[in-house]
Design a protein around this motif. Structure first.
Motif, PDB file in Angstrom:
ATOM      1  N   ALA A 476       0.857  -1.187   0.000  1.00 42.68           N
ATOM      2  CA  ALA A 476       0.000   0.000   0.000  1.00 42.68           C
ATOM      3  C   ALA A 476       0.888   1.230   0.000  1.00 42.68           C
ATOM      4  CB  ALA A 476      -0.939  -0.002   1.201  1.00 42.68           C
ATOM      5  N   TRP A 488      -4.468   5.135  -3.372  1.00 41.00           N
ATOM      6  CA  TRP A 488      -3.639   4.143  -2.685  1.00 41.00           C
ATOM      7  C   TRP A 488      -3.342   3.031  -3.677  1.00 41.00           C
ATOM      8  CZ3 TRP A 488      -1.292   4.391   1.974  1.00 41.00           C
ATOM      9  CH2 TRP A 488      -1.673   5.432   2.826  1.00 41.00           C
ATOM     10  N   LYS A 517      -8.544   0.511   0.695  1.00 42.01           N
ATOM     11  CA  LYS A 517      -7.791   1.173   1.762  1.00 42.01           C
ATOM     12  C   LYS A 517      -8.715   2.018   2.621  1.00 42.01           C
ATOM     13  CE  LYS A 517      -4.034   2.468   3.909  1.00 42.01           C
ATOM     14  NZ  LYS A 517      -3.285   1.524   4.755  1.00 42.01           N
ATOM     15  N   ASP A 521      -9.346   1.498   6.408  1.00 45.15           N
ATOM     16  CA  ASP A 521      -9.166   2.541   7.424  1.00 45.15           C
ATOM     17  C   ASP A 521     -10.413   2.675   8.282  1.00 45.15           C
ATOM     18  OD1 ASP A 521      -6.656   3.004   6.483  1.00 45.15           O
ATOM     19  OD2 ASP A 521      -7.194   4.749   5.272  1.00 45.15           O
TER      20      ASP A 521
END
Length: 923
Positions: A476, A488, A517, A521
């Motif tokens: 990443a 990303w 991503k 998150d």
């Protein structure tokens, strides 16, 4: 023609022909090196040194210099890294180019000098021949005149000597006694000896060992037989140098005359020409490339083995005249041959070209041809033919492979791009174009850095490492585009290799994982909030007062949603009490408001949450109370929806709409807070009950302690009387009793002793239940040795064999309680092994996790495991007291002591096979 004339004869070509051949040689060297570069590399000059040598030898200085310049630039561009560029990777490459240029210039100048010297030699030989003929005529004339007149002879001799002195040839006259009579200046130079050292001395004195030479034999023959001899001879001088001379040995009146001509330079030139011819012959016979001499009509005059192998004919078939280059050329290739013939007639050479031959077996072979027209009336063609069939097949395979690669990359389901060493695009997948918003277009030849000037330096460095041979990847990586868009990327960089096994560029695989991503998150954030919620719930569950609950709830509520502030509000009758807060600026901590005048009161009265995005658009909000604060939006949740006792509020400084997850998190926190508040209420009630129960237990313990004292005193007093009187009877009146009476007295004493022991055990059990135990570190080995020392006499009397393996293990226990446990287990082992032979007791200890395991094993009578739990109950016995004395309290004491010290005791046994008692003691 004499032998000397044969030595001087050389094969001469027309100037135009020499220039054509000289020009073809570096082209041939370039072609061979290009085709066999994989085998030759990295020796970039391998074929070009011989090429410029041959070009300068055949074509002269200008041709040699032109070949040098062409070869230097060709090698620089095509073979020296970086290839196809005049940029050099290593400074040593520039030095190699300079050395090559110097050597080419040196070859050109040397061959020019040799050519000039050869011309001078030819001219000199012609002059010498004329002079020799003239001289011989003059010698004959002078000899005839000498026969007529002695005076005329003397005059002629003077003139003759003068002529000899000024001759270009060396002249030496040797008398019949082999002494030097005359040496002219040229002969002096040839001999490399001063005339003064030779005149008057014999040949044998001047030249030791000459009598063994061929020259002396001819001189002797001339001296004796008066015959003339001519020869070329190589002399080795005393200093080791060599020289070649053309000699004429002829008789004269004084003896013999030797005329000499220095032909050293000519010989060297002839030797150089001979070596060059040998090298050329070796090149032809080496069969590195097909070489053929043919006529425009199609007749093949000469061919080497390589050419014959290429077209599939044997040497015998060729010699039988079966090879005709027109006949073995497919019809579609004859026009190419005709164009080449026209070029040969116009320029003497043609541009190299490709064609096909029909082999003897009917198959076809691809060749690369370079033709030159040879000088002469025969109009012959010299051609170099290289079999390129494998190359053609490889090129076709490469083309197909490249097409497959293009299709594979273009339709790859991932972002995939292939670059050359300059990071210019070779191929790119459609996914690549889509991921990076490049549209549907052809990227080939475009610079990656021109398309993405915002690429960070760390990625450019990764590209450079990939071009150096490394394989790099990242799971990443953050990429901020020039327009501010953040992506990303998961990527991998791998080098790709060309056919020369050199790195041709890199392949980049990428995957846009921005959505993944962001989701990841969010999951991480949610996990963090859930983890915090779990921690908060645990802390709330263990909270013992409202102050702790207030602080935990306000801090956790803000952290769970990322709010700018959080409060907890308790209901106090008809008011709202803002008990605690955690915010970026003060709110209403410690203040009270009527339930009907604030949103928290509305939530508690209605038992439902309030979610307000804009507080100034909701009539339930007291605007004047909120204007001094930062609050623009809020979320309020009741604590216990059935009968709310409090409310939890979250506040934001902007218009915020809580997500479903945030609502669930806050509601869960509110539910946990409700349970915590209820727990505190219940805990207070329990504490009150515990205090009351503790007081009752203390009173019972005091009564039990008084009862124990009473038992100890009141029961033991009669026992002491019974024991005293029975002992008097036994000591003073035993002889008066009949045997049965004596037995009664003994039974009375034994019963009194057993009752005394039972009372002591009961008191010990009672004290163990009430006594406060002290948990301290104890060395298990030391304590066991002390217990064994106390029972040393009993062990000795029983004859028991002890096997003790207890290392220095530290445990935490009550010293007195653990010692009592060890004594009871040791006494039991001694008691129940009395009939064993021999009695054996094994005591061992070890550490397992956080417990010390101590086992005491004996070889006594054992017991049935169905009575396992019974043996640890008080007053429970498996054997009669008459057989094995005891009160039935010992093992009950052991279990009670181990429980109070935080340990356990268990037993394993079978009848007749002994028993093992195992203790688990905290370390």
């Amino acid at each position: 023609m004499t032998r000397g004339d044969e030595d001087n004869s050389t094969y001469r070509l027309r100037p135009a022909t020499r220039l054509i051949i000289a020009a073809l040689i570096p082209l041939l060297a370039f072609t061979l090196q290009w085709l066999f570069w994989k085998s030759i590399q990295p020796y970039v000059w391998f074929l070009f040194y011989p090429a410029i040598f041959m070009s300068s030898w055949i074509g002269g200085m200008r041709a040699g210099l032109a070949a040098t310049v062409f070869s230097a630039f060709a090698v620089w561009w095509f073979f020296i890294p970086t290839r196809f560029s005049f940029v050099l990777e290593r400074p040593t490459s520039l030095l190699a180019i300079g050395i090559f240029a110097c050597m080419g210039t040196l070859f050109s100048l040397t061959h020019a000098r040799l050519r000039k010297a050869n011309q001078q030699t030819v001219q000199a030989l012609a002059a010498v021949k004329a002079a020799n003929a003239h001289l011989e005529e003059r010698v004959r004339e002078r000899t005839a005149e000498l026969a007529g007149s002695f005076e005329a002879l003397r005059e002629s001799e003077a003139k003759y000597r003068h002529t000899l002195d000024v001759m270009l040839e060396g002249c030496q006259i040797i008398g019949f006694d082999w002494r030097y009579l005359y040496v002219n200046d040229t002969a002096e130079k040839h001999n490399r000896h001063p005339k003064a050292e030779l005149l008057g001395r014999t040949v044998m004195e001047c030249w030791p060992g000459i009598t063994e030479t061929k020259v002396f034999a001819l001189e002797q023959s001339c001296m004796e037989a008066r015959s003339t001899h001519r020869l070329n001879n190589e002399f080795v001088f005393p200093d080791g140098s060599h020289g070649w001379f053309r000699l004429i040995i002829q008789p004269v009146a004084e003896g013999i005359a030797i005329y000499s001509e220095d032909i050293t330079e000519r010989k060297r030139a002839e030797e150089a020409v001979r070596l060059a011819h040998e090298r050329l012959r070796s090149f032809v016979d080496a069969n590195i490339v097909g070489i053929v001499l043919a006529e425009p009509s199609g007749k093949v005059v000469e061919a080497n083995d390589y050419y014959l192998r290429t077209i599939g004919y044997t040497r015998e078939e060729f010699e039988q005249g079966m090879v005709d280059w027109r006949a073995i050329t497919p019809p579609e290739w004859l026009p190419a041959d005709e164009r080449a013939l026209r070029e040969l007639r116009e320029r003497g050479a043609c541009q190299p070209y490709e064609k096909e031959y029909l082999r003897r077996d009917g198959s076809r072979v691809s060749v690369f041809l370079a033709d030159a027209l040879l000088p002469g009336e025969e109009d012959q063609i010299a051609a170099f033919a290289l079999d390129i069939t494998e190359r053609k097949q490889a090129e076709e395979a490469l083309r197909e492979s490249e097409e497959r690669l293009r299709l594979f990359i273009e339709h790859a389901p991932a972002g995939l791009a292939m670059f050359d060493r300059e990071m210019r695009y070779l191929y790119a997948s459609r996914r690549w174009l889509s991921d990076y918003s490049l549209g549907i277009r052809d990227l080939r030849g475009l610079s990656h850095y021109d398309l993405f000037p915002e690429l960070p330096e760390k990625w450019r460095e990764a590209h450079r490492k990939g071009l150096a041979g490394e394989v790099l990847r990242a799971e990443a990586d953050r990429f901020e585009r020039a327009d501010g868009l953040v992506q990303w990327i998961r990527w991998e960089i791998r080098p790709w290799y060309d056919k020369m096994n050199s790195i041709g560029g890199i392949v980049i695989f990428t995957e846009d994982i921005t959505e993944h991503k962001n989701a990841e998150d969010e999951v991480i954030t949610l996990n963090d909030r859930l983890q915090h919620l779990i921690s908060a719930i645990k802390e709330l569950a263990s909270a013992r007062d409202l102050e702790s609950i207030q602080r935990m709830v306000s801090v956790s509520a803000r952290r769970l949603t990322g709010a700018d502030g959080a409060t907890i509000v308790f209901r106090e009758g008809d008011c709202c009490y803002y008990a605690d807060e955690d915010a970026i600026a003060p709110l209403w901590k410690g203040k009270r408001f009527p339930l009907t005048d604030c949103i928290s009161g509305w939530v508690m009265l209605n038992g439902t949450p309030a979610l307000i995005t804009d507080i100034y658009a909701d009539d339930r909000i007291p605007f004047e109370a909120y204007r001094p604060t930062f609050v623009k939006s809020l979320a309020m949740f009741p604590v216990n929806t059935d009968q709310p006792v409090a409310a939890i509020g979250n506040y934001w400084s902007d218009n915020h709409n809580p997500s479903e997850i945030e609502i669930q998190l806050l509601q869960t926190l509110a539910d946990a807070a409700a349970r915590a508040v209820e727990n505190v209420r219940i805990l207070k009630e329990l504490e009150q009950r515990v205090q009351e129960r503790t007081a009752q237990l203390e009173a019972v313990n005091r009564e039990l302690e008084a009862f124990s004292y009473s038992v100890s005193h009141d029961l033991k007093a009669p026992l002491r009387g019974i024991d005293g009187y029975s002992r008097l009877l036994e000591e003073d009146h035993m002889e008066r009793f009949a045997p049965e009476g004596r037995q009664f007295v003994r039974n009375i004493r034994q019963g009194a002793a057993q009752m005394h022991e039972l009372i002591d055990d009961l008191l010990n059990y009672s004290r163990l239940e009430r006594r406060t135990l002290q948990s301290v570190p104890i060395d298990l080995s030391t304590l066991l040795q002390a217990v064994l020392a106390e029972r040393a006499d009993e062990v000795a009397q029983s004859g028991a064999v002890l096997d003790v393996e207890v290392p220095g293990i530290s445990v935490r226990a009550d010293r007195e309680g653990l010692a009592m446990v060890l004594r009871n287990l040791l006494e039991n082992a001694l008691k129940f092994t009395r009939d064993a032979s021999p009695p054996t007791i094994e005591i061992k200890a070890r550490i397992e996790d956080t417990m010390a395991i101590l086992s005491i094993r004996d070889n006594g009578i054992g017991f049935d495991m169905k009575f396992h739990d019974r043996i640890f109950d008080i007053f429970q016995r498996l054997q009669r007291s008459e057989d094995y004395p005891g009160t039935g309290v010992g093992l009950a004491l052991v279990r009670k002591a181990m429980q109070r010290m935080g340990g356990t005791v268990r037993a394993e046994s079978s009848p007749g096979k002994g028993a093992t008692f195992t203790l688990e003691i905290p370390v």
